[in-house]
Each structure stands twice: as C-alpha cells, then as structure tokens.
Motif scaffolding. Structure first.
Motif, PDB file in Angstrom:
ATOM      1  N   ASN A  58       0.837  -1.196   0.000  1.00 62.16           N
ATOM      2  CA  ASN A  58       0.000   0.000   0.000  1.00 62.16           C
ATOM      3  C   ASN A  58       0.874   1.249   0.000  1.00 62.16           C
ATOM      4  O   ASN A  58       2.082   1.172  -0.239  1.00 62.16           O
ATOM      5  N   GLU A  59       0.266   2.391   0.283  1.00 61.06           N
ATOM      6  CA  GLU A  59       0.993   3.653   0.244  1.00 61.06           C
ATOM      7  C   GLU A  59       2.029   3.771   1.353  1.00 61.06           C
ATOM      8  O   GLU A  59       2.951   4.576   1.261  1.00 61.06           O
ATOM      9  N   ILE A  60       1.867   3.001   2.398  1.00 62.46           N
ATOM     10  CA  ILE A  60       2.786   3.094   3.540  1.00 62.46           C
ATOM     11  C   ILE A  60       3.963   2.126   3.410  1.00 62.46           C
ATOM     12  O   ILE A  60       5.114   2.486   3.637  1.00 62.46           O
ATOM     13  N   GLN A  61       3.643   0.887   3.042  1.00 59.39           N
ATOM     14  CA  GLN A  61       4.705  -0.114   2.959  1.00 59.39           C
ATOM     15  C   GLN A  61       4.470  -1.069   1.802  1.00 59.39           C
ATOM     16  O   GLN A  61       3.332  -1.387   1.465  1.00 59.39           O
ATOM     17  N   LYS A  62       5.555  -1.505   1.189  1.00 58.75           N
ATOM     18  CA  LYS A  62       5.483  -2.436   0.071  1.00 58.75           C
ATOM     19  C   LYS A  62       6.465  -3.577   0.286  1.00 58.75           C
ATOM     20  O   LYS A  62       7.462  -3.438   1.006  1.00 58.75           O
ATOM     21  N   PHE A  63       6.152  -4.711  -0.354  1.00 56.30           N
ATOM     22  CA  PHE A  63       7.010  -5.888  -0.277  1.00 56.30           C
ATOM     23  C   PHE A  63       7.061  -6.537  -1.648  1.00 56.30           C
ATOM     24  O   PHE A  63       6.284  -6.201  -2.552  1.00 56.30           O
ATOM     25  N   SER A  96      12.353   5.667  -7.455  1.00 53.83           N
ATOM     26  CA  SER A  96      11.935   6.770  -6.592  1.00 53.83           C
ATOM     27  C   SER A  96      12.271   6.508  -5.129  1.00 53.83           C
ATOM     28  O   SER A  96      12.253   5.361  -4.663  1.00 53.83           O
ATOM     29  N   GLN A  97      12.540   7.579  -4.414  1.00 50.96           N
ATOM     30  CA  GLN A  97      12.766   7.490  -2.979  1.00 50.96           C
ATOM     31  C   GLN A  97      11.499   7.052  -2.259  1.00 50.96           C
ATOM     32  O   GLN A  97      11.561   6.320  -1.265  1.00 50.96           O
ATOM     33  N   LYS A  98      10.347   7.456  -2.769  1.00 47.01           N
ATOM     34  CA  LYS A  98       9.082   7.062  -2.150  1.00 47.01           C
ATOM     35  C   LYS A  98       8.941   5.538  -2.136  1.00 47.01           C
ATOM     36  O   LYS A  98       8.580   4.953  -1.108  1.00 47.01           O
ATOM     37  N   THR A  99       9.234   4.897  -3.252  1.00 45.98           N
ATOM     38  CA  THR A  99       9.137   3.433  -3.318  1.00 45.98           C
ATOM     39  C   THR A  99      10.148   2.796  -2.379  1.00 45.98           C
ATOM     40  O   THR A  99       9.838   1.825  -1.674  1.00 45.98           O
ATOM     41  N   PHE A 100      11.350   3.343  -2.348  1.00 46.45           N
ATOM     42  CA  PHE A 100      12.358   2.787  -1.443  1.00 46.45           C
ATOM     43  C   PHE A 100      11.906   2.897   0.009  1.00 46.45           C
ATOM     44  O   PHE A 100      12.066   1.949   0.795  1.00 46.45           O
TER      45      PHE A 100
END
Length: 386
Positions: A58-63, A96-100
């Motif tokens: 989601n917008e907060i955390q990804k895996f 992107s830094q956001k994805t990281f």
C-alpha cells in the motif's frame, strides 16, 4: 586584411576542434552502448514491468511477492532484492525514494524484535496483514546483507535528513548482522542467526559478497568487516581451485582459523542440491563479478573467469550442475543464465556476450519471482557499467 584572415582561420580551427570533440564523445557513447548493448530506456522499461508484477502493498509499505497464490508471501531475501533494485534504479534516474521508503517501512515492521533489527525470514498474508509465525522469526543472512547494502546506497543517494535516517538504520542493522550472523571464529557469514551446533560453520557460498564487505568496512570504519572480506576472498579462491569447472556448491562447511572447507550433505540446509551448484550458488557469477566491476579485485576476476570459461564450453546453460560440470536438469532458467550474462559483460567474455546478450533484456516472467528478480538485479548492475 591579414588580421581579418587570421581571425577567420582561428574561428575555423575552433569549429573543427569542437566538431572533432563532439564526434569523439558521440563515438565513445555509441561504443559503450555497443559494448553493453543495453540502453537506459530498456532497463527502465524492464524495471517498470518488474514492479508491476512483483511489488505489492500500500501507500505506507510495500514488499516483493514471492509466490503465485492469491494470498501473498514474501521473504527477507526478496525484500533485500527489492530495496537494492529500487535504489539502483534511482541511481540510474528512474527509481523513486518514495518506493524505497515504502520497502524500508515494510522491513522495519518485520524486524525480528525491537532489540534485533535482522528481518524475519518469511511472512504470509493473514487477512489484510502480513505476519510471521514464531518459527519464521529467525533470519536469513543473504536478505539482511542486501537490506544493509541498500540502506548505505540510499544514504549516499538521498542523505539521511528525511523521514527515514538510512545512516542510523544501516549502522544498527550492520551491528546486528556482525553480532548475530557472522561466525566469530572464521569471520564468515553464517546462513542465519539460527545456525548453531552442526550448522554453526555452514556458509552459503553466494553470501561471500566481497563488494558489500568492502563497503561495510568503509562505511562503518570497522576493520572487522575487512577481515570478513579478506576471508571471503580467500574462501572463494580455495573453492574455485577445487574443481576444474570453478563451480561451487550452494553450501559448504568452513571451520577454524585456517578456514578448512568440507562439503555439506544433501538436504542438510535447504534441498537435495545443497552440495551442488544450485539455486543459491547460481548467484556467484553476479556477486563476484560485481566486486570486480567496483573494486577490480584480481581474486574476484580469476574466480569468475574460471566459471565463465566453463559455461563458454557449454552449448546452453541449464539449471543445477554437479561441481564437476554435469547438468542435473535440462531446462533453462534466468537465475542461472543472467548472472553469467552479466559477468560476461563485466569481464568482456565475447563468446558468452554474443551467446547470451539477450538474456538480460528478455521479457520479465510474470509468475516466477526468483529468476525474474535475479534478471532485474543483474540488468541494473550492467547498467552501471556505463
């Protein structure tokens, strides 16, 4: 009249020099692209496809999703890969830094405990949450090494004054890796924090990532990491000399100050192929060539050169080999081909480059996380050759 013609001559000469310089620059750029054979646009396209297939959350955390079922599963290994991929893509202008940060948030939420920053090795979807059982709250060293390295790269790329302090997170994780995952007698990485007793001295050969250990030593100013790098180089060199193929087993036992090496048994750690060149050791050409690419280590060069020479004698690369070079399977898999294709680019092995130049840019598989992700990692590493 003389002065007028003199200036015309000077201007004309400057135009010729500038034109010549531009021509040289264009030639060098084209020459590099002919050598690497992969445009940045192609790498970016592959990255977008990989993200679409495997990045979940989601917008907060990804895996990074590792299974094909309707309920998600992931591994610390995958999280490390995803974080390295994202920051390397950013270094090349399209990650992107956001994805990281989303990937980092997932790692932070799945550390073993508040006192142990190693990541739990597996999570499964339970309702809307990703959770680990008690048995899964142990570590896998390869995942932690990649996570730590990605945090260092992130600090170098973006600094640590934002929402996440990559520098502090990296130092904390590296401290726990050394405390819990580095063998105090051999200074080599163990397979995880759970490895005790008969598995205390087991080494996953693809964890001998000299490039990382050099960077860890420089970043932390901790000489213990230099010892880990030196012993890793020594072990790789010894393993390389044991067989004419240069192939190494997925796992070996290394003990004592003299780094005595013994074979493991089938099914001792992960599979019946533990003592073969399998789905762990297949990463060695990439890991070792990466050290040569960044640091020009002659040991790393000799180790990967020997492996590449073996594969250059083969008509194709199949999955899993005995250490003497006998293929154990008949199918091909990018997890085995892509590291060899990348190492051929680094070392300039023209035979392998011509034969496998399309492996790195082949269509990304949609339902086969491991080979697709190894392909993406080696493709990005190839992009850094420019």
């Amino acid at each position: 009249m003389f002065r007028r013609h003199k200036y015309q001559w000077l201007i004309g000469g400057l135009i010729i020099l500038v034109t010549f310089a531009i021509g040289i620059a264009i030639y060098n750029t084209q020459s590099q692209e002919r050598q690497i054979g992969i445009s940045s646009q192609k790498i970016q396209s592959q990255y977008r496809i990989w993200k679409k297939y495997y990045l979940k959350g989601n917008e907060i955390q990804k895996f990074v999703k590792t299974n094909n079922g309707s309920k998600n599963r992931t591994l610390s290994e995958a999280q490390g890969y995803g974080m390295v991929i994202t920051v390397m893509a950013a270094q090349q202008g399209f990650g992107s830094q956001k994805t990281f940060d989303q990937l980092t948030n997932y790692y932070l939420n799945h550390r073993i405990s508040s006192q142990n920053s190693l990541m739990a090795w597996r999570q499964n979807q339970q309702g809307e949450r990703m959770t680990s059982t008690r048995a899964e709250k142990t570590s896998a060293t390869d995942g932690d090494l990649d996570i730590a390295y990605s945090l260092i790269l992130a600090d170098k790329k973006w600094g640590s004054n934002g929402k996440l302090n990559y520098h502090e997170l990296a130092l904390q994780l590296l401290n726990d890796i050394y405390k819990r995952e580095i063998n105090p007698k051999t200074a080599l990485p163990k397979v995880g924090n759970w490895a005790h007793g008969k598995n205390e001295n087991v080494v996953r050969t693809s964890d001998l990532i000299s490039a990382y250990f050099r960077d860890f030593a420089s970043y932390t100013k901790d000489g213990r990491w230099t010892k880990t790098m030196q012993n890793s180089q020594r072990t790789l060199q010894e393993l390389s000399g044991q067989h004419r193929t240069g192939l190494m087993a997925d796992f070996v036992v290394v003990s004592g100050n003299n780094l005595n090496i013994k074979a493991v048994k089938a099914n001792q750690i992960a599979s019946k192929y533990d003592a073969q060149y399998g789905f762990n050791a297949c990463r060695i050409p990439w890991r070792v060539a990466y050290d040569y690419q960044l640091n020009h280590s002659q040991i790393s060069k000799s180790v990967v050169t020997k492996i590449d020479r073996f594969f250059a004698r083969k008509k194709n690369i199949t999955a899993i080999y005995t250490l003497d070079g006998k293929p154990m399977e008949t199918y091909e898999n990018e997890a085995f081909c892509a590291p060899v294709a990348y190492s051929a680019e680094v070392l300039g092995n023209q035979t392998l480059k011509n034969r496998y130049k399309k492996i790195l840019t082949a269509p990304i598989r949609s339902k086969d996380y491991y080979p697709a992700t190894i392909q993406m990692l080696t493709l990005l590493a190839s992009g850094e050759l420019k």
